[in-house]
Design a protein around this motif. Structure first.
Motif, PDB file in Angstrom:
ATOM      1  N   VAL A  23       0.848  -1.198   0.000  1.00  0.00           N
ATOM      2  CA  VAL A  23       0.000   0.000   0.000  1.00  0.00           C
ATOM      3  C   VAL A  23       0.887   1.252   0.000  1.00  0.00           C
ATOM      4  O   VAL A  23       0.679   2.191  -0.776  1.00  0.00           O
ATOM      5  CB  VAL A  23      -0.948  -0.011   1.231  1.00  0.00           C
ATOM      6  N   VAL A 124      -3.359   0.421   8.695  1.00  0.00           N
ATOM      7  CA  VAL A 124      -3.818  -0.468   7.610  1.00  0.00           C
ATOM      8  C   VAL A 124      -4.356  -1.752   8.239  1.00  0.00           C
ATOM      9  O   VAL A 124      -3.635  -2.471   8.935  1.00  0.00           O
ATOM     10  CB  VAL A 124      -2.660  -0.805   6.629  1.00  0.00           C
ATOM     11  N   ASN A 170      -7.504  -2.967   4.002  1.00  0.00           N
ATOM     12  CA  ASN A 170      -6.784  -3.434   2.814  1.00  0.00           C
ATOM     13  C   ASN A 170      -7.367  -4.740   2.282  1.00  0.00           C
ATOM     14  O   ASN A 170      -6.756  -5.795   2.378  1.00  0.00           O
ATOM     15  CB  ASN A 170      -5.295  -3.603   3.133  1.00  0.00           C
ATOM     16  N   ALA A 173      -5.526  -3.813  -2.649  1.00  0.00           N
ATOM     17  CA  ALA A 173      -4.333  -2.968  -2.478  1.00  0.00           C
ATOM     18  C   ALA A 173      -4.405  -1.681  -3.310  1.00  0.00           C
ATOM     19  O   ALA A 173      -3.924  -0.637  -2.864  1.00  0.00           O
ATOM     20  CB  ALA A 173      -3.082  -3.758  -2.829  1.00  0.00           C
ATOM     21  N   SER A 177      -4.258   1.880  -1.520  1.00  0.00           N
ATOM     22  CA  SER A 177      -3.148   2.814  -1.776  1.00  0.00           C
ATOM     23  C   SER A 177      -3.680   4.164  -2.248  1.00  0.00           C
ATOM     24  O   SER A 177      -3.117   5.204  -1.902  1.00  0.00           O
ATOM     25  CB  SER A 177      -2.149   2.227  -2.773  1.00  0.00           C
TER      26      SER A 177
END
Ligand code: 5GP
Length: 197
Positions: A23, A124, A170, A173, A177
């Motif tokens: 990420v 995350v 997450n 991904a 991100s």
């Protein structure tokens, strides 16, 4: 005269196997002006890891010497090894006006928050503990005992996600991100509007 923008410090945490590294890499590729902080560790390098790029790989003695000289902004024992962020690294980047992203554990993140309350904490979160276990085993780099320790720490870290300013799930991904990049960008907009805290 307009004051030069001071860089901002972002801290990314999340359990091992949550996909923080992926990420972070994808988000930083999409952004300019954000530096990744290279931590010190006493953990031996994994295959493909480069000294000075992924980590600074130090002996126990070298780590202890830096600690004794007060060189760390934060440090922690994680999964049986020492990890720490050098104060000098962070100060140098922030002074240039660039942002810096630390990828560190929850113990370290809480120390950074205490030292620099204006930092932004981002967690995350893996989709589930079951998925996390599958990812950790899939890596094939850890012994059974270390996987069990990472899962125990993961539970503890996830319980602390409430101390963070943002939680990114997450399960994908690419999306995660983008979310990270958007959070960092949103703080730049704030700076432009005059919020320089
Ligand atoms: P790994 O050994 O899998 O690369 O990292 C283990 C854990 O240590 C991860 O949660 C990672 O984010 C954390 N970590 C990496 N660098 C630092 C650091 O400088 N300080 C702290 N407190 N944790 C770190």
């Amino acid at each position: 005269m307009t004051a030069r923008r001071k860089g901002r410090l972002f801290v990314l945490s999340g359990p091992s196997g949550a996909g923080k590294g992926t990420v972070r890499t994808k988000a930083l590729e999409a952004l300019s002006g954000v530096r990744f902080s290279v931590s010190c560790t006493t953990r031996p390098p994994r295959e493909g890891e480069r000294d000075g790029v992924d980590y600074r790989f130090l002996s126990d003695e070298a780590f202890r010497s830096l600690l004794d000289r007060g060189c760390f902004l934060e440090h922690a024992d994680v999964h049986g090894y020492c990890y720490g962020t050098l104060k000098g690294d962070v100060e140098r980047v922030l002074a240039t006006g660039e942002d810096i992203l630390l990828e560190i554990d929850v113990q370290g993140a809480l120390q950074v928050r205490a030292a620099l309350p204006e930092c932004v904490l981002i967690f995350v979160m893996p989709p589930s503990l079951g998925e996390l276990e599958r990812r950790l085993r899939g890596r094939g780099t850890e012994e059974e005992e270390r996987i069990a320790l990472r899962l125990k720490n993961a539970r503890w870290e996830m319980e602390h996600s409430g101390d963070y300013d943002y939680v990114i799930e997450n399960d994908d991904a690419e999306r995660a991100s983008r979310e990270l990049a958007d959070i960092i960008l949103s703080f730049r907009t704030k700076t432009i509007r005059g919020d320089r805290t």
